[in-house]
Design a protein around this motif. Sequence first.
Motif, short mmCIF file in Angstrom:
data_model
loop_
_atom_site.label_atom_id
_atom_site.label_comp_id
_atom_site.label_asym_id
_atom_site.label_seq_id
_atom_site.Cartn_x
_atom_site.Cartn_y
_atom_site.Cartn_z
N GLU A 61 -3.87 4.34 -7.26
CA GLU A 61 -3.26 3.01 -7.24
C GLU A 61 -4.31 1.93 -7.01
OE1 GLU A 61 -0.21 2.68 -8.08
OE2 GLU A 61 0.21 4.85 -8.05
N TRP A 97 2.18 -1.67 -0.39
CA TRP A 97 2.82 -0.51 0.22
C TRP A 97 2.57 -0.48 1.73
CZ3 TRP A 97 1.61 4.03 -3.70
CH2 TRP A 97 2.25 3.74 -4.91
N ILE A 98 1.38 -0.92 2.17
CA ILE A 98 1.12 -1.01 3.61
C ILE A 98 2.11 -1.95 4.27
CG2 ILE A 98 -0.51 -1.90 5.34
CD1 ILE A 98 -2.77 -0.89 3.52
N MET A 126 -4.17 4.93 3.05
CA MET A 126 -3.48 4.73 1.78
C MET A 126 -4.39 5.09 0.60
SD MET A 126 -0.32 3.81 1.86
CE MET A 126 0.96 2.99 2.80
N ARG A 127 -5.67 4.78 0.73
CA ARG A 127 -6.61 5.12 -0.34
C ARG A 127 -6.72 6.64 -0.50
NH1 ARG A 127 -10.53 2.24 1.42
NH2 ARG A 127 -9.88 0.38 0.24
N ARG A 156 -1.64 -0.84 -3.13
CA ARG A 156 -1.67 -0.16 -1.82
C ARG A 156 -1.40 -1.15 -0.70
NH1 ARG A 156 -5.96 3.23 -4.21
NH2 ARG A 156 -7.51 1.75 -3.46
N GLN A 157 -1.89 -2.37 -0.80
CA GLN A 157 -1.64 -3.36 0.24
C GLN A 157 -0.16 -3.69 0.33
OE1 GLN A 157 -3.78 -4.66 2.66
NE2 GLN A 157 -1.77 -5.26 3.44
N MET A 205 -5.28 1.89 8.10
CA MET A 205 -4.22 1.99 7.11
C MET A 205 -4.74 1.86 5.68
SD MET A 205 -1.14 2.72 6.55
CE MET A 205 -0.53 2.74 8.22
N TYR A 258 5.33 -0.15 4.51
CA TYR A 258 5.25 0.89 5.54
C TYR A 258 5.48 0.29 6.93
CZ TYR A 258 3.19 4.13 8.88
OH TYR A 258 2.98 4.94 9.98
N LEU A 281 -4.34 8.82 0.37
CA LEU A 281 -3.05 9.37 -0.08
C LEU A 281 -2.75 9.02 -1.54
CD1 LEU A 281 -0.82 8.61 3.05
CD2 LEU A 281 -1.57 10.86 2.24
N PHE A 282 -3.13 7.81 -1.94
CA PHE A 282 -2.75 7.31 -3.27
C PHE A 282 -3.99 6.74 -3.99
CE2 PHE A 282 0.78 6.45 -0.25
CZ PHE A 282 1.66 7.44 -0.70
N MET A 334 5.89 7.48 6.41
CA MET A 334 5.14 7.58 5.16
C MET A 334 5.96 8.30 4.10
SD MET A 334 2.31 6.44 3.97
CE MET A 334 1.26 6.18 5.41
#
Length: 214
Positions: free
Chosen positions: A62, A70-71, A55-56, A67-68, A51, A74, A58-59, A26
């Motif tokens: 966005e 970024w997943i 992500m929601r 975020r998707q 996930m 990741y 953490l960020f 991460m």
Amino acid sequence: MKQFELVIFDWDGTLMDSISKIVHCMQALAQELEIAIPSEKVVRDVIGLSMPEAMRALFPAETEATRQSWINRYKVHYQVLNATPSPLFDGVHELLDGLAQKQKKLAIATGKGRPGLDAILSQTGLGPKFHASRCADETRSKPHPQMLHELLAELGVCPSRAVMIGDSAFDLKMAHNAGIAAIGVDYGTHDRDTLLAVSPLTVVSHPLELLQHL
């Protein structure tokens, strides 16, 4: 606690020592994206969520589409780029064998996705030891109780005969929401005080301690 017929395990931080790898991946993702790098504690505090939910958390500023993406990136870090070891915790093989000898049914309820869990079960050879499993991409994210309800229904076990074992408050809250007992392990994501705040039956510091209770 001997009345428990079904023992349900979380995976990351409970059976597998993968917390450091998750944190490193991460942080590497954030560095790659040139955004603020989350601290180890911040990342650890979302481990156990699906996930998208992690992500929601953490960020939050966005978009879902961002975020998707970024997943997906990741996953490249976790599966390809990062070489941090993720061994099973000492005693896990003996724990699972001991529970099987006691005629316990074993299951997994994890924040991992199905492809990731299936791959690691194949790599470790642990797949045949479990009667059923549920992943975060198949049901609602912890601490929602859906994955536990589905496991109970699939295996024909009533809530009073099942126990959830996990290293995060999300695991223990999910068990509470499903009406089943829970035991915490303090060698993974959350510390003993955080786990005790959710009122588990007990908290252990080594996998083999579970045999004394189960």
